[in-house]
Design an enzyme around this catalytic site. Structure first.
Site, PDB file in Angstrom:
ATOM      1  CG  ASP A  38     -11.996  22.267  28.677  1.00  0.00           C
ATOM      2  OD1 ASP A  38     -11.014  22.052  29.694  1.00  0.00           O
ATOM      3  OD2 ASP A  38     -13.126  22.054  28.828  1.00  0.00           O
ATOM      4  CG  ASP A  68     -16.427  17.062  21.618  1.00  0.00           C
ATOM      5  OD1 ASP A  68     -15.552  16.410  22.077  1.00  0.00           O
ATOM      6  OD2 ASP A  68     -17.527  16.253  21.324  1.00  0.00           O
ATOM      7  CE1 TYR A 154     -10.375   8.628  32.962  1.00  0.00           C
ATOM      8  CE2 TYR A 154      -9.691   7.110  34.527  1.00  0.00           C
ATOM      9  CZ  TYR A 154      -9.641   8.539  34.002  1.00  0.00           C
ATOM     10  OH  TYR A 154      -8.790   9.246  34.233  1.00  0.00           O
ATOM     11  CE  LYS A 158      -7.266   8.801  31.337  1.00  0.00           C
ATOM     12  NZ  LYS A 158      -6.773  10.101  30.702  1.00  0.00           N
ATOM     13  CB  THR A 188      -8.485  18.007  39.315  1.00  0.00           C
ATOM     14  OG1 THR A 188      -9.424  16.892  39.035  1.00  0.00           O
ATOM     15  CG2 THR A 188      -7.032  17.675  39.210  1.00  0.00           C
TER      16      THR A 188
HETATM   17  N1  LIG Z   1      -7.580  13.947  38.726  1.00  0.00           N
HETATM   18  C1  LIG Z   1      -7.070  12.687  38.842  1.00  0.00           C
HETATM   19  O1  LIG Z   1      -6.964  11.973  40.057  1.00  0.00           O
HETATM   20  C2  LIG Z   1      -6.460  12.145  37.712  1.00  0.00           C
HETATM   21  C3  LIG Z   1      -5.934  10.949  37.869  1.00  0.00           C
HETATM   22  C4  LIG Z   1      -5.339  10.181  36.589  1.00  0.00           C
HETATM   23  C5  LIG Z   1      -5.413  10.681  35.430  1.00  0.00           C
HETATM   24  N2  LIG Z   1      -5.974  11.966  35.445  1.00  0.00           N
HETATM   25  C6  LIG Z   1      -6.319  12.647  34.098  1.00  0.00           C
HETATM   26  O2  LIG Z   1      -5.933  13.785  33.952  1.00  0.00           O
HETATM   27  C7  LIG Z   1      -6.476  14.402  33.090  1.00  0.00           C
HETATM   28  C8  LIG Z   1      -7.209  15.679  33.534  1.00  0.00           C
HETATM   29  O3  LIG Z   1      -8.055  15.445  34.371  1.00  0.00           O
HETATM   30  P1  LIG Z   1      -8.263  16.388  35.556  1.00  0.00           P
HETATM   31  O4  LIG Z   1      -8.331  15.775  36.995  1.00  0.00           O
HETATM   32  O5  LIG Z   1      -7.792  17.691  35.579  1.00  0.00           O
HETATM   33  O6  LIG Z   1      -9.869  16.665  35.253  1.00  0.00           O
HETATM   34  P2  LIG Z   1     -10.767  17.800  35.390  1.00  0.00           P
HETATM   35  O7  LIG Z   1     -12.290  17.184  35.199  1.00  0.00           O
HETATM   36  O8  LIG Z   1     -10.382  19.017  36.279  1.00  0.00           O
HETATM   37  O9  LIG Z   1     -10.390  18.570  33.726  1.00  0.00           O
HETATM   38  C9  LIG Z   1     -10.798  17.825  32.752  1.00  0.00           C
HETATM   39  C10 LIG Z   1     -11.158  18.888  31.617  1.00  0.00           C
HETATM   40  O10 LIG Z   1     -11.507  18.251  30.388  1.00  0.00           O
HETATM   41  C11 LIG Z   1     -12.430  18.706  29.620  1.00  0.00           C
HETATM   42  N3  LIG Z   1     -13.356  18.003  28.742  1.00  0.00           N
HETATM   43  C12 LIG Z   1     -14.029  17.037  29.147  1.00  0.00           C
HETATM   44  N4  LIG Z   1     -14.516  16.674  27.966  1.00  0.00           N
HETATM   45  C13 LIG Z   1     -14.192  17.288  26.916  1.00  0.00           C
HETATM   46  C14 LIG Z   1     -14.264  17.141  25.321  1.00  0.00           C
HETATM   47  N5  LIG Z   1     -15.178  16.410  24.900  1.00  0.00           N
HETATM   48  N6  LIG Z   1     -13.487  18.319  24.904  1.00  0.00           N
HETATM   49  C15 LIG Z   1     -12.598  19.151  25.563  1.00  0.00           C
HETATM   50  N7  LIG Z   1     -12.463  19.159  26.636  1.00  0.00           N
HETATM   51  C16 LIG Z   1     -13.098  18.253  27.197  1.00  0.00           C
HETATM   52  C17 LIG Z   1     -13.451  19.312  30.899  1.00  0.00           C
HETATM   53  O11 LIG Z   1     -14.264  20.231  30.545  1.00  0.00           O
HETATM   54  C18 LIG Z   1     -12.470  19.782  31.817  1.00  0.00           C
HETATM   55  O12 LIG Z   1     -12.244  21.243  31.839  1.00  0.00           O
HETATM   56  C19 LIG Z   1      -7.617  13.505  32.162  1.00  0.00           C
HETATM   57  O13 LIG Z   1      -7.019  13.039  31.199  1.00  0.00           O
HETATM   58  C20 LIG Z   1      -7.548  12.437  33.603  1.00  0.00           C
HETATM   59  O14 LIG Z   1      -8.215  11.179  33.237  1.00  0.00           O
HETATM   60  C21 LIG Z   1      -6.564  12.544  36.459  1.00  0.00           C
END
Ligand SMILES: NC(=O)c1ccc[n+]([C@@H]2O[C@H](COP(=O)([O-])OP(=O)(O)OC[C@H]3O[C@@H](n4cnc5c(N)ncnc54)[C@H](O)[C@@H]3O)[C@@H](O)[C@H]2O)c1
Length: 250
Positions: A38, A68, A154, A158, A188
């Site tokens: 992360d 990253d 985005y 996806k 989240t």
């Molecule tokens: N929460 C939702 O409603 C939802 C819905 C659909 C899909 N998603 C997907 O679920 C996954 C997780 O999302 P989440 O809701 O847990 O978000 P979150 O923001 O809680 O966690 C995302 C994490 O990714 C890390 N990150 C961002 N850019 C990065 C990089 N360049 N390198 C390494 N780490 C990086 C961030 O630091 C963070 O810890 C994502 O792919 C998101 O698109 C989430």
């Protein structure tokens, strides 16, 4: 340690928060040694820094690598942690704006983290994963299924992930299974920036009338990564409380 992932090694990107953190803890609780990757520092339950972990607890063990995922050198460091049996490519980055207000820099960043990182994971780790007969799980989104205002990059990332999932499943099967989860609204930290009215609207758009939890997505990811999904590959499992199957006609 017993459990579905006993003796297995798993890499989880975006593992410092939300769905990634829940997945890392689920896999570790079921016996895996986990490396979270992360941009952010590790959370409190993490035992050491990868790729040279200084583990202080034998199990459950979660190591962390700060980096990253859109940078190739991060994947070299992940590979140096050692061979993995499970890869969960989950990190994402979103900036909300219509296409004409999205800069090329923002587009490239969202595609870099949201799509290219999964390609880099495959490039660096899948040949070794083929040797262990492991599994890869990718986190897509309902944005891959429908258009929602303000998410051109985005959604493209996806949608690309669902296609890449099928592609990697074909290229690396039968040795490796590759699947994706397609979450709907999951509570989240990603929702911290979203106002109450939009949150309520997202809940109303589900059949189950609530947000999902990170643990509920982690369950689906763990299932796809486990032997219980031994005959599942190239699939996308929707985990959205029915968000994508209901449309209010009023
Ligand atoms: N929460 C939702 O409603 C939802 C819905 C659909 C899909 N998603 C997907 O679920 C996954 C997780 O999302 P989440 O809701 O847990 O978000 P979150 O923001 O809680 O966690 C995302 C994490 O990714 C890390 N990150 C961002 N850019 C990065 C990089 N360049 N390198 C390494 N780490 C990086 C961030 O630091 C963070 O810890 C994502 O792919 C998101 O698109 C989430």
């Amino acid at each position: 340690m017993s459990g579905r992932f006993a003796g297995r090694r798993a890499v989880v990107t975006g593992g410092a928060s939300g769905i990634g953190a829940a997945t890392a803890h689920r896999l570790a609780a079921e016996g895996a040694t986990v490396l979270t990757v992360d941009l952010a520092p590790a959370g409190p339950d993490v035992t050491g820094e990868g790729p040279e972990p200084r583990s202080v607890r034998p199990a459950p063990r979660i190591d962390h690598l700060q980096g990253d995922v859109s940078a190739e050198e991060t994947w070299d460091r992940v590979a140096a942690w050692g061979p993995a049996d499970v890869i969960v490519s989950n990190a994402a980055f979103v900036e909300v704006a219509p296409a004409h207000e999205t800069t090329l820099e923002s587009w490239n960043r969202q595609l870099g983290v949201g799509l290219t990182a999964t390609f880099l994971a495959a490039r660096k780790l899948l040949p070794a994963l083929a040797a262990t007969g492991g599994a890869m799980v990718v986190t897509s989104s309902v944005h891959a299924l429908v258009g929602l205002p303000g998410h051109p990059a985005y959604a493209a990332a996806k949608g690309g992930l669902t296609a890449l999932t099928r592609q990697l499943a074909v290229e690396y099967g039968p040795a490796v299974r590759v699947n994706c989860v397609v979450p709907g609204p999951i509570m989240t930290p990603a929702w911290d920036r979203v106002d109450e009215e939009s949150r309520a609207g997202s809940v109303r758009a589900t059949v189950l009338d609530r947000f999902g939890t990170p643990d509920e997505v982690a369950s689906a990811i763990a299932f796809l990564a486990s032997g219980e999904a031994a005959y599942v590959t190239g699939a996308c499992l929707v985990v959205d409380g029915g968000w994508s199957v209901v449309k209010d006609s009023a």
